[in-house]
Motif scaffolding. Structure first.
Motif, PDB file in Angstrom:
ATOM      1  N   SER A   1       0.817  -1.212   0.000  1.00  0.00           N
ATOM      2  CA  SER A   1       0.000   0.000   0.000  1.00  0.00           C
ATOM      3  C   SER A   1       0.858   1.273   0.000  1.00  0.00           C
ATOM      4  CB  SER A   1      -0.963   0.003   1.185  1.00  0.00           C
ATOM      5  OG  SER A   1      -0.263   0.312   2.348  1.00  0.00           O
ATOM      6  N   GLY A   2       2.152   1.107  -0.122  1.00  0.00           N
ATOM      7  CA  GLY A   2       3.015   2.278  -0.180  1.00  0.00           C
ATOM      8  C   GLY A   2       4.314   2.001   0.566  1.00  0.00           C
ATOM      9  N   PHE A   3       5.156   3.023   0.643  1.00  0.00           N
ATOM     10  CA  PHE A   3       6.468   2.810   1.251  1.00  0.00           C
ATOM     11  C   PHE A   3       6.361   2.422   2.726  1.00  0.00           C
ATOM     12  CE2 PHE A   3      10.388   3.913   3.338  1.00  0.00           C
ATOM     13  CZ  PHE A   3      11.292   3.234   2.533  1.00  0.00           C
ATOM     14  N   ALA A   4       5.460   3.083   3.430  1.00  0.00           N
ATOM     15  CA  ALA A   4       5.330   2.792   4.869  1.00  0.00           C
ATOM     16  C   ALA A   4       4.960   1.326   5.086  1.00  0.00           C
ATOM     17  CB  ALA A   4       4.279   3.711   5.482  1.00  0.00           C
TER      18      ALA A   4
ATOM     19  N   PHE B   1       8.168  10.038  10.224  1.00  0.00           N
ATOM     20  CA  PHE B   1       7.198   8.961  10.299  1.00  0.00           C
ATOM     21  C   PHE B   1       7.878   7.600  10.061  1.00  0.00           C
ATOM     22  CE2 PHE B   1       4.028   6.610   7.553  1.00  0.00           C
ATOM     23  CZ  PHE B   1       3.303   6.120   8.628  1.00  0.00           C
ATOM     24  N   HIS B   2       8.789   7.581   9.086  1.00  0.00           N
ATOM     25  CA  HIS B   2       9.476   6.318   8.796  1.00  0.00           C
ATOM     26  C   HIS B   2      10.422   5.953   9.930  1.00  0.00           C
ATOM     27  CE1 HIS B   2       8.749   7.050   4.223  1.00  0.00           C
ATOM     28  NE2 HIS B   2       7.682   6.619   4.850  1.00  0.00           N
ATOM     29  N   ARG B   3      11.048   6.979  10.506  1.00  0.00           N
ATOM     30  CA  ARG B   3      11.967   6.706  11.617  1.00  0.00           C
ATOM     31  C   ARG B   3      11.217   6.127  12.806  1.00  0.00           C
ATOM     32  NH1 ARG B   3      16.497   9.624   9.830  1.00  0.00           N
ATOM     33  NH2 ARG B   3      16.378   8.881   7.700  1.00  0.00           N
TER      34      ARG B   3
ATOM     35  N   GLN C   1      17.439  13.008  -2.338  1.00  0.00           N
ATOM     36  CA  GLN C   1      17.529  12.832  -0.890  1.00  0.00           C
ATOM     37  C   GLN C   1      16.358  13.573  -0.251  1.00  0.00           C
ATOM     38  OE1 GLN C   1      18.182  14.546   2.162  1.00  0.00           O
ATOM     39  NE2 GLN C   1      18.254  12.530   3.143  1.00  0.00           N
ATOM     40  N   PHE C   2      15.704  12.888   0.677  1.00  0.00           N
ATOM     41  CA  PHE C   2      14.589  13.542   1.355  1.00  0.00           C
ATOM     42  C   PHE C   2      15.060  14.021   2.726  1.00  0.00           C
ATOM     43  CE2 PHE C   2      11.014  14.055   4.090  1.00  0.00           C
ATOM     44  CZ  PHE C   2      10.057  14.615   3.275  1.00  0.00           C
ATOM     45  N   PRO C   3      14.963  15.292   3.034  1.00  0.00           N
ATOM     46  CA  PRO C   3      14.272  16.337   2.299  1.00  0.00           C
ATOM     47  C   PRO C   3      15.170  17.292   1.512  1.00  0.00           C
ATOM     48  CG  PRO C   3      14.613  17.039   4.562  1.00  0.00           C
ATOM     49  CD  PRO C   3      15.310  15.713   4.401  1.00  0.00           C
TER      50      PRO C   3
ATOM     51  N   GLY D   1       8.493   1.743  -4.562  1.00  0.00           N
ATOM     52  CA  GLY D   1       7.879   2.938  -5.139  1.00  0.00           C
ATOM     53  C   GLY D   1       6.393   2.931  -4.832  1.00  0.00           C
ATOM     54  N   SER D   2       5.764   4.049  -5.104  1.00  0.00           N
ATOM     55  CA  SER D   2       4.314   4.113  -4.877  1.00  0.00           C
ATOM     56  C   SER D   2       3.735   5.225  -5.745  1.00  0.00           C
ATOM     57  CB  SER D   2       3.982   4.359  -3.402  1.00  0.00           C
ATOM     58  OG  SER D   2       4.167   5.718  -3.058  1.00  0.00           O
ATOM     59  N   VAL D   3       2.417   5.287  -5.773  1.00  0.00           N
ATOM     60  CA  VAL D   3       1.775   6.363  -6.550  1.00  0.00           C
ATOM     61  C   VAL D   3       1.568   7.621  -5.695  1.00  0.00           C
ATOM     62  CG1 VAL D   3       0.551   4.737  -8.063  1.00  0.00           C
ATOM     63  CG2 VAL D   3      -0.599   5.621  -6.017  1.00  0.00           C
ATOM     64  N   SER D   4       2.096   7.612  -4.456  1.00  0.00           N
ATOM     65  CA  SER D   4       1.769   8.691  -3.526  1.00  0.00           C
ATOM     66  C   SER D   4       2.191  10.070  -4.011  1.00  0.00           C
ATOM     67  CB  SER D   4       2.394   8.407  -2.166  1.00  0.00           C
ATOM     68  OG  SER D   4       1.741   7.294  -1.604  1.00  0.00           O
ATOM     69  N   LYS D   5       3.313  10.146  -4.742  1.00  0.00           N
ATOM     70  CA  LYS D   5       3.747  11.453  -5.250  1.00  0.00           C
ATOM     71  C   LYS D   5       3.273  11.680  -6.682  1.00  0.00           C
ATOM     72  CE  LYS D   5       6.363  12.082  -1.598  1.00  0.00           C
ATOM     73  NZ  LYS D   5       5.923  12.908  -0.506  1.00  0.00           N
ATOM     74  N   SER D   6       3.176  10.612  -7.442  1.00  0.00           N
ATOM     75  CA  SER D   6       2.860  10.774  -8.863  1.00  0.00           C
ATOM     76  C   SER D   6       1.367  10.973  -9.096  1.00  0.00           C
ATOM     77  CB  SER D   6       3.338   9.560  -9.648  1.00  0.00           C
ATOM     78  OG  SER D   6       2.822   8.373  -9.064  1.00  0.00           O
TER      79      SER D   6
END
Ligand SMILES: Cc1ncc(COP(=O)(O)O)c(C=O)c1O
Length: 384
Positions: A184-187, A212-214, A255-257, A312-317
């Motif tokens: 369902s996404g990266f998380a 959030f990932h941390r 690199q994020f962010p 990958g995910s569609v969250s940004k695209s």
């Protein structure tokens, strides 16, 4: 006491629960139950009641019993009966205590900033509604009946096939449908990998990253070691330092962010490190498609599919609301990830997966990304 569900979907569309209580006549009990339903507001003004025959069948009473009860309520003014439009709850009946809903004026919102410059949020107003709806319609029309049954935890083959083609072409990912697991996404991918102990820490992470990932890793009990980030991205040479780590989580495309790509020398170095130490690189390719001022960088995964988990995910695209993502796994991890996922797909909707497959297959994903790239580039240029 008789209890029954009245489902009169065919002509009236209301689903009405009535209790016929008391030891008196059925007609009297039905009239009382209907009166109570109107009075309490359960049946609102204008609602069309079930035809005699349907209600009689549902309640197990004679058709005339229903006809008589309706007639009694019509006479009392609770219901109206008109040729061709059936029996309805009278418009003027209002349950006591219920007041007419007056449309409220739109609440005055405190003025936000004129421009929202927060990073990482796609422009929700640009969601390709028409193209997505068209792809969804085609996908539903063509879907086999089994697509509406319990889902395959690996994901729909149609989507894994479409992603294989797209990721190779657009991101330089080396894969086949057998290596891909839909999530369902990266998380979700992070939860499956580390929360279910498919991979273990310690894990090196970029010293800046998504909180959030941390915290997700913290909750999974994974020890993390920060890598310095400079203008060339994460300092891969620190992986060789004291404190052995088993994996490294990177955002190599941007690199994020901070936004910069991982230097080509470091991309090669992290793969060399993984090969030499048996380590795993987790590649978070959250917005690799978007590039504005430099040559596109392919996925690190293309350098060694057996040492890199690509996500990958569609969250940004497209939209973070869709909750659709993909993991491209080293072959030896596929079975473990599927075991962590469980017997049935519980995260990513099968019909949504089919729609995305069709969206990709028809080229609508590419068109949308190109359009958004232009839009974001114009904004970026303006800001600069
Ligand atoms: C660094 C980073 N990785 C990945 C994602 C995508 O997360 P998901 O696919 O769980 O929506 C985001 C979204 O905010 C992000 O900022």
């Amino acid at each position: 006491m008789t209890e029954s569900w009245v489902n009169s979907a065919e002509r009236i569309g209301v689903d009405l629960h009535l209790e016929l209580s008391g030891s008196g006549s059925r007609r009297g009990a039905l009239a009382a139950a209907l009166r109570e339903a109107v009075r309490s507001g359960r049946l609102s003004p204008g609602t069309r009641l079930p035809p005699y025959r349907a209600l009689a069948a549902d309640l197990g009473v004679a058709r005339n019993t229903v006809a008589d009860a309706y007639a009694e309520l019509v006479a009392e003014g609770w219901l109206t009966a008109r040729q061709g439009s059936g029996t309805r709850v009278a418009e003027r009946t209002r349950p006591p205590g219920r007041t007419e809903r007056v449309p409220k004026e739109a609440p005055v919102r405190p003025r936000g900033p004129l421009h929202d410059l927060r990073q990482g949020t796609p422009d929700a107003s640009a969601f390709p509604r028409a193209a997505w709806a068209a792809a969804y319609r085609r996908a539903l029309t063509d879907a086999p009946a089994a697509a509406f049954g319990p889902g395959d935890p690996q994901g729909r083959i149609e989507l894994r096939t479409a992603l294989t083609e797209y990721l190779a072409r657009a991101r330089g990912v080396r894969t086949d449908p057998g290596r891909i697991v839909i999530c369902s996404g990266f998380a979700h991918a992070l939860r499956l990998l580390y929360g279910e102990s498919v991979l273990r820490g310690p894990l090196a992470v970029e010293s800046y990253g998504l909180g959030f990932h941390r915290s997700l890793l913290d909750r999974a009990g994974v020890r993390t070691m920060p890598l310095t980030v400079d203008q060339d991205g994460a300092c891969i040479e620190e992986l060789g330092g004291p404190g052995k780590v088993r994996g490294v989580l990177l955002t190599p495309a941007h690199q994020f962010p901070t936004g910069g790509p991982l230097h080509p020398g470091r991309r090669a170095a992290v793969v060399d490190w993984a090969r030499a130490r048996g380590g795993i690189v987790v590649e978070d390719d959250y917005d690799g498609e978007f590039r504005y001022d430099r040559k596109p960088v392919g996925a690190v995964q293309g350098l060694d599919p057996e040492r890199v988990v690509y996500v990958g995910s569609v969250s940004k695209s497209l939209s973070p609301a869709l909750r659709l993502g993909w993991m491209v796994l080293p072959r030896h991890l596929v079975a473990d990830v599927l075991e962590a996922k469980g017997e049935r797909e519980a995260w990513a909707s099968g019909p949504d997966q089919l729609a995305l497959a069709e969206f990709l297959r028809a080229g609508a994903y590419d068109r949308h990304v190109r359009r958004m790239r232009q839009r974001y580039r114009a904004r970026r240029d303006r800001l600069v």
